[in-house]
Design an enzyme around this catalytic site. Structure first.
Site, PDB file in Angstrom:
ATOM      1  N   LYS A 152       0.824  -1.209   0.000  1.00 26.99           N
ATOM      2  CA  LYS A 152       0.000   0.000   0.000  1.00 26.99           C
ATOM      3  C   LYS A 152       0.859   1.261   0.000  1.00 26.99           C
ATOM      4  CE  LYS A 152      -2.716   2.930   2.979  1.00 26.99           C
ATOM      5  NZ  LYS A 152      -3.175   3.191   4.343  1.00 26.99           N
ATOM      6  N   ASN A 153       1.846   1.330   0.893  1.00 28.02           N
ATOM      7  CA  ASN A 153       2.638   2.549   1.015  1.00 28.02           C
ATOM      8  C   ASN A 153       3.444   2.844  -0.240  1.00 28.02           C
ATOM      9  OD1 ASN A 153       1.652   2.945   3.584  1.00 28.02           O
ATOM     10  ND2 ASN A 153       3.393   1.994   4.610  1.00 28.02           N
ATOM     11  N   ARG A 175      -4.677  11.154   2.841  1.00 24.63           N
ATOM     12  CA  ARG A 175      -3.382  11.688   3.245  1.00 24.63           C
ATOM     13  C   ARG A 175      -2.319  11.505   2.162  1.00 24.63           C
ATOM     14  NH1 ARG A 175      -0.700   9.393   8.625  1.00 24.63           N
ATOM     15  NH2 ARG A 175      -0.465   7.578   7.286  1.00 24.63           N
ATOM     16  N   ASP A 194      -2.190  29.098  11.222  1.00 20.35           N
ATOM     17  CA  ASP A 194      -1.554  30.128  10.415  1.00 20.35           C
ATOM     18  C   ASP A 194      -0.346  29.606   9.653  1.00 20.35           C
ATOM     19  OD1 ASP A 194      -3.365  32.039  11.275  1.00 20.35           O
ATOM     20  OD2 ASP A 194      -2.193  32.457  13.075  1.00 20.35           O
ATOM     21  N   ASP A 249       4.495   0.425  11.831  1.00 18.88           N
ATOM     22  CA  ASP A 249       3.220  -0.191  11.448  1.00 18.88           C
ATOM     23  C   ASP A 249       3.053  -1.605  11.978  1.00 18.88           C
ATOM     24  OD1 ASP A 249       2.281   2.024  10.129  1.00 18.88           O
ATOM     25  OD2 ASP A 249       2.940   1.381   8.150  1.00 18.88           O
ATOM     26  N   MET A 291       7.248   6.964  17.428  1.00 13.23           N
ATOM     27  CA  MET A 291       6.904   7.936  16.389  1.00 13.23           C
ATOM     28  C   MET A 291       5.505   8.522  16.521  1.00 13.23           C
ATOM     29  SD  MET A 291       8.657   6.348  12.966  1.00 13.23           S
ATOM     30  CE  MET A 291      10.350   5.783  12.956  1.00 13.23           C
TER      31      MET A 291
END
Length: 434
Positions: free
Chosen positions: A22-23, A97, A121, A319, A341
């Protein structure tokens, strides 16, 4: 909202083929925008996040043709840049994402890109800064449209430069790399990510005519070229699925063979599971996990409790930490799982505790798992999947538990694992989609 109804306590047996990564798919699909020629990609997983990105590419004007169940051709010879201004594009892109990696190819080939305001901002949240800082060092300029609440990114005069990334971000490295391949002059990226998926992207771009050296290291050199051509590319097997199947076999006392695992690309993943006491045999490029009732977690050499922590490649991928954690519940011994992480990846532990697991959640990043060597099997309960990896970990727990479990919000699992219920049922599981 769909759910899985899982009958626990069943032993599986047979062969399973891991899906395409997938990645890697999310990076490679974005790279088709770098050329007007046809690009053929094989081993594309049929999962929600990947399908949404393919759909978005089609909306942008990419000609998409499905050649086989896992093979597609893409030709980006007539991109509709005006579509990037529409609310439809911004809505679809912001919901996925991985779509941020569209920006690098758009800047490289067309000199322009669009991004909806992420909030606040400052451009982007902390995890996005690597992307934007890299683009700016190449010469891109960001302009905010208050009326439409989007950033217009001007990258018409990208020039090669030296940059030291603040973090070895995989998607950030991929995005900057794709922007740099057609920038004028030489770009050097230090502290670059070097995961196998990034290596695959570099190899694909080089076949397309890019000039990238240092592949596989954290120091990449890119000589800009004027254009790229088409190519064929085959995705690696998904290392996260492979690790999940290793943990599943141990938890359910099953005999499973993982076919075509490309073991030489898995880094320390097999060795980490071996330290959990899980036996496995390498048969060519296949991984055979024999049925074993007991497996014992190693200690450090001085006898202290083993710690398994995530790290950037070639360290252990974050993962798979949730898979390690759930697998340890039925082992003999104790392990400290340290998720460095991300601060929310361990927030499924309460479900495992409800199932009877002996786990101390020390803080958002650390959990101590006390394995009791199957003396107290997990029990089936109803629970909700909070994210992709936790969802599969809970599925593995449910398959090893006594009784029946129901897992809600399985759309999260479908984002990362194709036909997971059908594939496991073929090995003897009883997972019903309700």
């Amino acid at each position: 909202m769909a759910s899985f109804k899982v009958k626990g306590g069943l032993k599986l047996k047979g062969e399973i083929i891991p899906q395409g990564a997938k990645n890697e798919a999310l990076q490679i699909l974005c790279a088709v925008l770098l050329t007007a020629e046809k690009v053929t990609i094989n081993k594309i997983p049929n999962i929600r996040d990947v399908n949404k990105l393919i759909e978005l590419l089609g909306e942008m004007g990419v000609k998409v043709e499905q050649l086989a169940p896992e093979s597609y051709s893409f030709q980006a010879d007539n991109i509709n840049l005006e579509y990037l201004e529409t609310s439809d594009f911004l809505t679809k892109a912001s919901s996925l994402r991985g779509s941020v990696m569209i920006l690098g190819p758009l800047l490289a080939r067309f000199g322009t890109g669009r991004l909806s305001k992420p909030g606040g901002d400052k451009i982007g949240r902390r995890r996005m800064d690597t992307h934007f800082t890299g683009f700016q060092k190449l010469g891109a300029e960001f302009h905010y449209d208050k009326k439409k609440e989007i950033y217009h990114i001007d990258g018409k005069n990208l020039k090669g430069t030296y940059m030291l990334l603040d973090e070895a971000s995989v998607t950030g490295t991929a995005n900057i790399l794709m922007a740099a391949v057609m920038a004028e002059g030489k770009t050097t990226i230090y502290n670059a990510a070097c995961e196998p998926y990034l290596q695959q992207l570099c190899d694909m771009l080089n076949r397309m005519g890019a000039k990238i050296t240092g592949v596989g290291s954290n120091l990449l050199h890119i000589e800009g070229v004027k254009e790229l051509k088409g190519t064929d590319h085959t995705l690696l097997p998904d290392m996260i699925e492979i690790g999940s199947f290793i943990g599943l076999a141990a938890m359910t006392q099953s005999e499973i063979t993982i076919k075509d695992a490309q073991i030489h690309r898995l880094g320390i993943i097999p060795e980490t599971f071996k330290r959990m006491g899980i036996k496995m045999e390498f048969r060519g490029d296949d991984i055979h996990i024999p049925a074993q009732k007991h497996f014992e977690i190693e200690t450090f050499i001085d006898g202290s409790i083993l710690t398994i922590a995530d790290a950037i490649w070639p360290g252990f991928t974050p993962d798979l930490l949730s898979i390690v954690l759930v697998t340890a519940t039925q082992a003999k011994g104790t392990v400290l799982v340290h998720q460095k992480m991300f601060e929310s990846r361990l927030f499924f532990v309460d479900k495992l505790i409800d199932m009877g697991a002996q786990i101390i959640l020390c803080d958002p990043h650390r959990a101590t798992v006390i394995g009791l060597d199957r003396k107290y099997p997990l029990r089936g309960i109803r629970m909700t999947s909070p994210d992709i990896r936790a969802g599969v970990s809970l599925l593995i727990a449910a398959m090893s538990a006594e009784g029946t479990s129901v897992i809600d919000n399985i759309e999260q699992i479908d984002r990362g694992y194709q036909y997971i219920d059908e594939r496991l049922n073929a090995l003897g599981a009883q997972i019903e989609r309700i």
